[in-house]
Write a protein that holds these residues in place. Structure first.
Motif, PDB file in Angstrom:
ATOM      1  N   SER A 103     -13.336  -4.136  -7.846  1.00 31.83           N
ATOM      2  CA  SER A 103     -12.897  -4.739  -6.586  1.00 31.83           C
ATOM      3  C   SER A 103     -13.567  -4.053  -5.387  1.00 31.83           C
ATOM      4  N   HIS A 136       0.843  -1.204   0.000  1.00 28.71           N
ATOM      5  CA  HIS A 136       0.000   0.000   0.000  1.00 28.71           C
ATOM      6  C   HIS A 136       0.882   1.259   0.000  1.00 28.71           C
ATOM      7  N   CYS A 141      -4.728  -0.306  -7.744  1.00 25.56           N
ATOM      8  CA  CYS A 141      -5.737  -0.184  -6.673  1.00 25.56           C
ATOM      9  C   CYS A 141      -5.914   1.278  -6.280  1.00 25.56           C
ATOM     10  N   HIS A 150      -8.401 -14.393  -3.160  1.00 24.44           N
ATOM     11  CA  HIS A 150      -7.951 -13.863  -4.464  1.00 24.44           C
ATOM     12  C   HIS A 150      -8.473 -14.771  -5.587  1.00 24.44           C
ATOM     13  N   ASP A 193      -3.840  -5.951 -12.534  1.00 26.80           N
ATOM     14  CA  ASP A 193      -2.679  -6.364 -13.321  1.00 26.80           C
ATOM     15  C   ASP A 193      -3.136  -6.452 -14.781  1.00 26.80           C
ATOM     16  N   GLY A 197      -8.516  -5.266  -1.327  1.00 33.52           N
ATOM     17  CA  GLY A 197      -7.238  -5.530  -1.997  1.00 33.52           C
ATOM     18  C   GLY A 197      -7.119  -6.861  -2.735  1.00 33.52           C
ATOM     19  N   TYR A 228      -9.186   1.743   1.441  1.00 31.02           N
ATOM     20  CA  TYR A 228      -8.508   0.629   0.767  1.00 31.02           C
ATOM     21  C   TYR A 228      -8.305  -0.426   1.854  1.00 31.02           C
ATOM     22  N   GLU A 233      -7.682  -4.285   3.184  1.00 32.31           N
ATOM     23  CA  GLU A 233      -7.044  -5.538   2.739  1.00 32.31           C
ATOM     24  C   GLU A 233      -8.030  -6.705   2.703  1.00 32.31           C
ATOM     25  N   SER A 238      -0.192  -3.732 -10.018  1.00 36.67           N
ATOM     26  CA  SER A 238      -1.511  -3.977  -9.427  1.00 36.67           C
ATOM     27  C   SER A 238      -1.762  -3.124  -8.188  1.00 36.67           C
ATOM     28  N   PHE A 239      -0.733  -2.794  -7.413  1.00 35.50           N
ATOM     29  CA  PHE A 239      -0.966  -1.973  -6.210  1.00 35.50           C
ATOM     30  C   PHE A 239      -1.229  -0.518  -6.601  1.00 35.50           C
ATOM     31  N   GLU A 246      -5.818  -7.348  -5.608  1.00 33.59           N
ATOM     32  CA  GLU A 246      -5.104  -6.455  -6.516  1.00 33.59           C
ATOM     33  C   GLU A 246      -4.813  -7.045  -7.895  1.00 33.59           C
ATOM     34  N   ARG A 247      -4.893  -8.379  -8.027  1.00 34.70           N
ATOM     35  CA  ARG A 247      -4.609  -8.957  -9.351  1.00 34.70           C
ATOM     36  C   ARG A 247      -5.582  -8.436 -10.408  1.00 34.70           C
TER      37      ARG A 247
END
Ligand SMILES: NC(=O)c1ccc[n+]([C@@H]2O[C@H](COP(=O)([O-])OP(=O)(O)OC[C@H]3O[C@@H](n4cnc5c(N)ncnc54)[C@H](O)[C@@H]3O)[C@@H](O)[C@H]2O)c1
Length: 353
Positions: free
Chosen positions: A320, A31, A304, A194, A145, A139, A110, A112, A300-301, A141-142
């Protein structure tokens, strides 16, 4: 000049900051790394119950000492911030998110993954954010990507024909003997969130699930392996497994289409197409082809953070969202429920009793 968003980070551990020190991971990997890399955010305050971790975070991200806290309630009472990151242990997500949603300045959270370990808590978080117009991003996060986004496009545009089957595995050595009451689940919950989020992202909503589990340490403890068969509402079949007592980490989804196959995960991305067989007359078979992705590479981060800012500025729900993370949690809990009932089917949406 575009507004710069002030960020408060609660929980200064691995996913908040420490994983940035892993030389092998793509950066940013946390993050704090994402807020530092993204030009429109700045970390203005931080909180951790652990003095050492808080001091390390303060020094690395140059947070003023008088804006570092050991108690998140004190931080939320004193600080004016636009975005709150919650990167603490899962069992504390609900209490902290509800407190953050009461801060009058907060516009985005945000949080997790997993959103929490209980649907009732997830509902409370989502409702509290909705009430105050706060954008909630969890999160997974993928999703940000660019390779995963490209695969989503291939699915949606049926570039390899219709999606038929997904094999999804998050395999690892699960932690030994932890109580289910506190942790709710093992690898299927903590890494599998995930996986199930991506199953729903690529495949669409679930129709029913039949689960299994292996609980070597007894029913009162988290699983050593769990998984199941999920039938999506559009007829796509999903085979999922988490845990599995492996001395390696394997995280991937094998998406099988009418005319090809894509395997995407921590081992990279591999694509296959159907060609006329060279071994059997009149047959087709799959052969490896290069995976082409014209999209700009997105970390990916950072993705986000960019998405949360976009949601705040446009008023749209973020990709997400809390509701999507709740769907993944509901599916995982349904696997456990089915496994507890000898694999009996659990239907979605849940049928009224
Ligand atoms: N997105 C991902 O890929 C990913 C990876 C790892 C962890 N996670 C998730 O992130 C969360 C944190 O995991 P981690 O591995 O970073 O754990 P961690 O133990 O490294 O960090 C958590 C930090 O939160 C602090 N903390 C706990 N309770 C607190 C409280 N009430 N107030 C302030 N600080 C508090 C702890 O002292 C610790 O420093 C978990 O929900 C986990 O599932 C996500």
């Amino acid at each position: 000049m575009a507004k710069k968003y002030r960020v408060g980070v609660i929980g200064c551990g691995r996913i908040a900051s420490l994983l940035e020190e892993d030389p092998l991971r793509e950066k940013p990997a946390t993050h704090a790394g994402a807020y530092a890399a993204f030009p429109r955010t700045t970390i203005t305050s931080a909180c951790d119950i652990d003095r050492w971790r808080l001091a390390k975070f303060r020094d690395k991200w140059r947070v003023p000492s008088d804006r570092c806290y050991r108690d998140y309630r004190e931080m939320l009472a004193r600080e004016e911030m636009d975005i709150v990151s919650i990167a603490t242990w899962t069992e504390s997500h609900c209490g902290i998110a509800l407190a953050a949603a009461k801060n009058p300045h907060v516009k985005g959270i945000y949080l997790e993954k997993p959103i929490t370990a209980s649907l009732a808590e997830a509902d409370r978080i989502i409702a509290a954010c909705k009430k105050r117009g706060i954008k909630l991003l969890v999160g997974h996060e993928r999703r940000f990507d660019s390779n995963f986004s490209r695969v989503k496009e291939i699915v949606d545009k049926k570039e390899l024909g219709a999606l038929k089957t997904i094999f999804a595995q998050a395999l690892s050595l699960p932690p030994p003997k932890l109580g289910r009451k506190k942790y709710t689940g093992g690898t299927l919950l903590h890494d599998g969130t995930h996986l199930l989020d991506l199953v729903l992202y690529f495949g669409g909503p679930a129709g029913w699930v039949m689960g299994f589990d292996k609980r070597r340490h007894g029913k009162a403890n988290i699983e050593t392996a769990a998984g199941g068969i999920i039938m999506l509402r559009n007829g796509v079949t999903v085979f999922v497994e988490g845990g599995g007592e492996r001395n390696y980490f394997k995280f991937d989804l094998d998406l099988q289409f009418e005319n090809g196959r894509i395997v995407i995960g921590n081992g990279g991305i591999h694509a296959f197409r159907n060609f006329t067989s060279r071994h059997y007359t009149g047959f087709h078979e799959l052969a490896s082809v290069p995976f082409k992705n014209p999209r700009r590479r997105e970390n990916s981060f950072t993705g986000c953070v960019r998405e949360l800012v976009r949601a705040i500025e446009t008023g749209h729900e973020p990709v997400s969202s809390g509701a999507e993370a709740r769907d993944a949690l509901e599916l995982i809990l349904a696997v456990y429920r089915s496994a507890d009932n000898d694999g009996r089917k659990v239907h979605f949406p849940r049928r009224a009793k």
